[in-house]
Structures are given as structure tokens and as C-alpha cells.
Design an enzyme around this catalytic site. Sequence first.
Site, PDB file in Angstrom:
ATOM      1  N   SER A 154       0.874  -1.189   0.000  1.00 55.18           N
ATOM      2  CA  SER A 154       0.000   0.000   0.000  1.00 55.18           C
ATOM      3  C   SER A 154       0.903   1.227   0.000  1.00 55.18           C
ATOM      4  O   SER A 154       2.086   1.141   0.350  1.00 55.18           O
ATOM      5  CB  SER A 154      -0.831  -0.023   1.292  1.00 55.18           C
ATOM      6  N   TYR A 157      -2.226  -1.324  10.394  1.00 52.84           N
ATOM      7  CA  TYR A 157      -2.169  -1.443   8.933  1.00 52.84           C
ATOM      8  C   TYR A 157      -0.835  -0.912   8.411  1.00 52.84           C
ATOM      9  O   TYR A 157      -0.170  -1.554   7.584  1.00 52.84           O
ATOM     10  CB  TYR A 157      -3.345  -0.661   8.342  1.00 52.84           C
TER      11      TYR A 157
HETATM   12  P1  NAD Z   1     -11.548  -6.075  -0.123  1.00 54.71           P
HETATM   13  O1  NAD Z   1     -12.103  -6.018   1.277  1.00 54.71           O
HETATM   14  O2  NAD Z   1     -12.418  -5.718  -1.282  1.00 54.71           O
HETATM   15  O3  NAD Z   1     -10.963  -7.526  -0.402  1.00 54.71           O
HETATM   16  C1  NAD Z   1     -10.230  -8.218   0.540  1.00 54.71           C
HETATM   17  C2  NAD Z   1     -10.174  -9.680   0.144  1.00 54.71           C
HETATM   18  O4  NAD Z   1      -9.408 -10.385   1.127  1.00 54.71           O
HETATM   19  C3  NAD Z   1     -11.545 -10.347   0.107  1.00 54.71           C
HETATM   20  O5  NAD Z   1     -11.570 -11.295  -0.941  1.00 54.71           O
HETATM   21  C4  NAD Z   1     -11.620 -11.063   1.451  1.00 54.71           C
HETATM   22  O6  NAD Z   1     -12.504 -12.175   1.466  1.00 54.71           O
HETATM   23  C5  NAD Z   1     -10.170 -11.497   1.591  1.00 54.71           C
HETATM   24  N1  NAD Z   1      -9.722 -11.811   2.939  1.00 54.71           N
HETATM   25  C6  NAD Z   1      -9.812 -11.047   4.062  1.00 54.71           C
HETATM   26  N2  NAD Z   1      -9.270 -11.702   5.118  1.00 54.71           N
HETATM   27  C7  NAD Z   1      -8.809 -12.890   4.632  1.00 54.71           C
HETATM   28  C8  NAD Z   1      -8.149 -14.000   5.213  1.00 54.71           C
HETATM   29  N3  NAD Z   1      -7.846 -14.028   6.521  1.00 54.71           N
HETATM   30  N4  NAD Z   1      -7.824 -15.062   4.434  1.00 54.71           N
HETATM   31  C9  NAD Z   1      -8.150 -15.064   3.110  1.00 54.71           C
HETATM   32  N5  NAD Z   1      -8.784 -14.045   2.507  1.00 54.71           N
HETATM   33  C10 NAD Z   1      -9.105 -12.969   3.265  1.00 54.71           C
HETATM   34  O7  NAD Z   1     -10.235  -5.171  -0.061  1.00 54.71           O
HETATM   35  P2  NAD Z   1      -9.323  -4.510  -1.211  1.00 54.71           P
HETATM   36  O8  NAD Z   1      -9.437  -3.052  -1.068  1.00 54.71           O
HETATM   37  O9  NAD Z   1      -9.539  -5.163  -2.522  1.00 54.71           O
HETATM   38  O10 NAD Z   1      -7.888  -4.905  -0.643  1.00 54.71           O
HETATM   39  C11 NAD Z   1      -7.033  -5.852  -1.238  1.00 54.71           C
HETATM   40  C12 NAD Z   1      -5.604  -5.564  -0.817  1.00 54.71           C
HETATM   41  O11 NAD Z   1      -5.203  -4.291  -1.324  1.00 54.71           O
HETATM   42  C13 NAD Z   1      -5.399  -5.501   0.702  1.00 54.71           C
HETATM   43  O12 NAD Z   1      -4.165  -6.102   1.043  1.00 54.71           O
HETATM   44  C14 NAD Z   1      -5.359  -4.007   0.971  1.00 54.71           C
HETATM   45  O13 NAD Z   1      -4.643  -3.707   2.135  1.00 54.71           O
HETATM   46  C15 NAD Z   1      -4.665  -3.527  -0.276  1.00 54.71           C
HETATM   47  N6  NAD Z   1      -4.846  -2.112  -0.573  1.00 54.71           N
HETATM   48  C16 NAD Z   1      -6.095  -1.606  -0.778  1.00 54.71           C
HETATM   49  C17 NAD Z   1      -6.230  -0.252  -1.068  1.00 54.71           C
HETATM   50  C18 NAD Z   1      -7.559   0.374  -1.331  1.00 54.71           C
HETATM   51  O14 NAD Z   1      -7.621   1.616  -1.410  1.00 54.71           O
HETATM   52  N7  NAD Z   1      -8.630  -0.374  -1.475  1.00 54.71           N
HETATM   53  C19 NAD Z   1      -5.102   0.576  -1.118  1.00 54.71           C
HETATM   54  C20 NAD Z   1      -3.853   0.018  -0.897  1.00 54.71           C
HETATM   55  C21 NAD Z   1      -3.744  -1.330  -0.619  1.00 54.71           C
END
Ligand code: NAD
Length: 261
Positions: free
Chosen positions: A143, A156
Amino acid sequence: MILEKKVAFVTGSTSGIGLAIAHELAKEGAHIALNGFGDAAEIENIRQDIEKRFNVKSIFVPVDVSDFAAMQAAVDKIESELGSLDILVNNAGIQFVAPITEFPIEKWNAVLSVNLTGVFFGIKAALPGMQKRGFGRIINIASAHGLVASQGKAAYVAAKHGVVGLTKVTALENAKQNITCNAICPGWVLTPLVQKQIEDRAKASGRTVEEETTELVSEKQANGRFTTPEEIGALAVYLASDAARGMTGSAVSIDGGWTAE
Ligand code: NAD
């Protein structure tokens, strides 16, 4: 298609960024192991849709990334049912926001277990097979918070900085074995994880969700718009490709200028 016959395991791919990465990898011919939580029928639809739309194989491995035995079993199943594991995308992640003095210990432990230890478990389970086959592409979804901090996100930010460090160690230990490891550092991407933060902010401030959405993006991203899940998927395809074989140990920002300031 640049990833034909490759096998990819994308953790947390039932939603958001992970699902878009799975789609972009499949579009380039990779077979896909899906993972994450959610409604079983919806996940089965996602799996079948990937097989039909992209003409690749897809399986679902319903494991919690913070359970090493389960992750090991998932990797074994992928290698036996899809024949290999060439691309590992450690994407599963959760968020919790509170100042340190009010941060519940169990939330700290949960965020660290999924967002950092889960990445270590994925790498630890996948590496022996990659080393034996002499090929691997490991992509960790860190991130902008792997590079800079924001208030309220102690767990985080600590976990994502940890992911960037773990990426570098993995890269160094495997640099001579045709295995690369890189981190992608996205800025704001409008997914369920961020939608919840926007709704919490609107509740706290009394402003509308629309107002909070505009405010959230413009606070951090110089380009004034969300990064899309598909843009992150396209970067993952590049990092998985042969063209990126010289890139390892990098933390690549895709954040609309967030960390340029
Ligand atoms: P999201 O909540 O849409 O998706 C998260 C996914 O992880 C889902 O499929 C959920 O079922 C799965 N998950 C959660 N806990 C789990 C576990 N213990 N075991 C297996 N699967 C699990 O979130 P997102 O925004 O798509 O985030 C995806 C990644 O991107 C994360 O690592 C997040 O930190 C990172 N990220 C997101 C953003 C943003 O702005 N959305 C920015 C930077 C980084």
C-alpha cells in the site's frame, strides 16, 4: 498471451483488487486459484465466469491466509490440480482504524496476522515448489501505507511497512533462482475495504458519503481520482511477465502521486 500455461494463486480474490488481478492474469492466459471469503454461490459464479470468459482453469481454495497449515494445504492442492504454482499474489487484507490509545489488542493482532503474517505464510508455502521448478513471480499487495503513514492506522501501516521489508528479503534470498518478488503500493482504490472507511468518516463528520468520497481522494491523491482495480491488475500482469525479470525487491507505487509529496 503472455502468461499462457502459468498458474496463479491470488489470495483475497473474491472481491475488490484481488478479483481484478485474477481477471487480468486470466485474460493473459494464466490458470487461476481463487481465495477469500464470501457467499459460496457467488464465488462459484466468479470461478465459472473466469473459466468461460478466459478459457483457463480455475479452482477455489477457501483458506484463511493467517493459518499456515491451511495455506500449505492450499499450495499442495493448486500444484496437484493445476500442475504448478508460478505466480503468487499475496493480496488478502483487512483494515481497522482507531488511535493507538484506543486500538483494541485483538484488532492489532488480526490486522498483523492477515496483512503481514499471511504474506509470510504464502511465500513460505509457495517457495519450495518455485525453487524446485526454477521459476517464480511473487507479488505482494502492500500500500502507499507501506511507504508513508496516516493517523489511526497503526496496525495497517506497521503491517504494510513489514510487507515491503519482507518483499526485499524474499527477493534477495531467491535472486539467483529466477524467482522475483515485488510489492505493489496502491493509493486509494474504491473497494469494499475503502467504502467502509468512507461511510465511517461520513457518520463521524455528519457530511454526506459523496462529500467524504471527494475529500478522501483529494486529501492524498494529486491526480484527484481513485486508482482502479484494473490498473493494479495490469501492473501485476507486467510484474508476472518475462519483461519484468530484472525487477526484484521493488516497491512500486500506483497512487496518483500520493507518495510523491
Ligand atoms: P476487499 O475487502 O475488497 O478484499 C479483501 C479480500 O481479502 C476479500 O476477498 C476477502 O474475502 C479477503 N480476505 C480477508 N481476510 C482474509 C483471510 N484471513 N484469508 C483469506 N482471505 C481474506 O479489499 P481490497 O481493497 O480489494 O484490498 C485488497 C488488498 O489491497 C489488501 O491487502 C489491501 O490492504 C490492499 N490495498 C487496498 C487499497 C484500497 O484503497 N482499497 C489501497 C492500498 C492497498
